[in-house]
Design a protein around this motif. Structure first.
Motif, short mmCIF file in Angstrom:
data_model
loop_
_atom_site.label_atom_id
_atom_site.label_comp_id
_atom_site.label_asym_id
_atom_site.label_seq_id
_atom_site.Cartn_x
_atom_site.Cartn_y
_atom_site.Cartn_z
N ILE A 27 0.87 -1.18 0.00
CA ILE A 27 0.00 0.00 0.00
C ILE A 27 0.90 1.23 0.00
N LEU A 28 0.61 2.15 -0.89
CA LEU A 28 1.31 3.44 -0.91
C LEU A 28 0.29 4.49 -0.48
N PRO A 29 0.22 4.80 0.83
CA PRO A 29 -0.83 5.65 1.37
C PRO A 29 -0.93 7.03 0.71
N ALA A 30 0.19 7.61 0.31
CA ALA A 30 0.15 8.93 -0.31
C ALA A 30 -0.39 8.88 -1.73
N GLY A 78 -5.89 5.50 -1.61
CA GLY A 78 -6.41 4.62 -0.56
C GLY A 78 -6.18 5.09 0.86
N GLY A 79 -5.17 5.92 1.07
CA GLY A 79 -4.92 6.45 2.41
C GLY A 79 -4.23 5.48 3.35
N ILE A 80 -3.96 5.98 4.53
CA ILE A 80 -3.20 5.23 5.52
C ILE A 80 -4.04 4.21 6.28
N GLY A 81 -5.35 4.24 6.14
CA GLY A 81 -6.22 3.40 6.95
C GLY A 81 -6.57 2.04 6.40
N GLN A 82 -5.91 1.58 5.35
CA GLN A 82 -6.28 0.31 4.71
C GLN A 82 -6.06 -0.90 5.63
N ILE A 83 -4.92 -0.99 6.27
CA ILE A 83 -4.65 -2.13 7.14
C ILE A 83 -5.52 -2.04 8.40
N LYS A 84 -5.75 -0.83 8.86
CA LYS A 84 -6.67 -0.65 9.99
C LYS A 84 -8.07 -1.16 9.62
N ALA A 85 -8.50 -0.93 8.39
CA ALA A 85 -9.81 -1.42 7.93
C ALA A 85 -9.84 -2.94 7.87
N MET A 86 -8.73 -3.58 7.50
CA MET A 86 -8.66 -5.04 7.50
C MET A 86 -8.84 -5.57 8.92
N ARG A 87 -8.14 -4.95 9.86
CA ARG A 87 -8.25 -5.38 11.27
C ARG A 87 -9.66 -5.15 11.80
N THR A 128 -7.27 -15.08 9.98
CA THR A 128 -6.51 -15.70 11.07
C THR A 128 -5.27 -14.90 11.45
N ALA A 129 -4.78 -14.05 10.56
CA ALA A 129 -3.61 -13.23 10.88
C ALA A 129 -3.48 -12.07 9.89
N ILE A 130 -2.97 -10.96 10.41
CA ILE A 130 -2.61 -9.81 9.58
C ILE A 130 -1.21 -9.37 10.02
N GLU A 131 -0.30 -9.35 9.08
CA GLU A 131 1.05 -8.86 9.35
C GLU A 131 1.24 -7.55 8.59
N GLU A 132 1.89 -6.61 9.23
CA GLU A 132 2.13 -5.30 8.62
C GLU A 132 3.60 -4.94 8.76
N GLU A 133 4.14 -4.37 7.70
CA GLU A 133 5.51 -3.88 7.72
C GLU A 133 5.51 -2.47 7.14
N GLN A 134 6.27 -1.58 7.75
CA GLN A 134 6.40 -0.21 7.26
C GLN A 134 7.87 0.05 6.97
N PRO A 135 8.34 -0.35 5.79
CA PRO A 135 9.77 -0.25 5.49
C PRO A 135 10.25 1.17 5.18
N VAL A 136 9.33 2.05 4.79
CA VAL A 136 9.71 3.43 4.46
C VAL A 136 8.82 4.38 5.25
N ILE A 176 5.32 5.74 4.30
CA ILE A 176 5.23 6.07 2.88
C ILE A 176 4.88 4.78 2.11
N GLU A 177 5.30 3.67 2.67
CA GLU A 177 4.99 2.36 2.08
C GLU A 177 4.60 1.41 3.20
N GLN A 178 3.55 0.64 2.98
CA GLN A 178 3.12 -0.39 3.91
C GLN A 178 3.04 -1.71 3.15
N ARG A 179 3.58 -2.75 3.75
CA ARG A 179 3.45 -4.09 3.17
C ARG A 179 2.56 -4.89 4.11
#
Length: 141
Positions: A62-65, A68-77, A109-117, A125-128
């Motif tokens: 996900i590239l929030p900027a 889709g915005g920064i709330g995509q993973i929050k919406a999954m949860r 069953t699981a959500i993993e999030e990574e913010q490498p940038v 700036i980037e969410q995986r």
């Protein structure tokens, strides 16, 4: 908007799309249980004891900027939490591909999030993400 897949029902649904949370890889693992039974002076024999786990993992970026915005993973949860706290009790979510194939009922069953940038304000700036779904099997009544 090009929809890749939807998860949920008409009340609350998460759409994986090019403009929002685009998954770039899908892995599905299905198991069948064939345990081996040891035998004296002979090779082990296998017996089918039923179908095992069925699991789908979606991996994406996900590239929030961008869109889709920064709330995509929050919406999954939130969708996973809603399935647990629904007034009618815990319930599975319908999974449908963008080309219309109904894959059935699944649970998160699981959500993993990574913010490498990370940007200057600390916002990503980037969410995986890696979303793991387990097939929901209804008991025969």
């Amino acid at each position: 908007m090009d929809i890749l897949m939807t998860l949920g029902d008409s009340e609350q649904q998460f759409r994986f799309a090019i403009d929002t949370a685009a998954y770039q890889g899908l892995t599905r693992r299905t198991e069948w249980r064939w345990p081996a039974q040891e035998r004296l002076w002979n090779e082990p024999v296998r017996q089918f004891t039923g179908k095992g786990n069925d699991e789908i993992t979606l991996e994406g970026v996900i590239l929030p900027a961008f869109r889709g915005g920064i709330g995509q993973i929050k919406a999954m949860r939130a969708l996973a939490d809603r399935a647990l706290t629904d007034a009618s009790g815990a319930r599975p979510l319908l999974l449908v591909t963008g080309y219309g194939e109904v894959l059935g009922e699944w649970v998160i069953t699981a959500i993993e999030e990574e913010q490498p940038v990370i940007g200057p304000s600390g916002a990503p700036i980037e969410q995986r993400f890696r979303l793991t779904l387990g097939a929901y099997a209804r008991d025969m009544a």
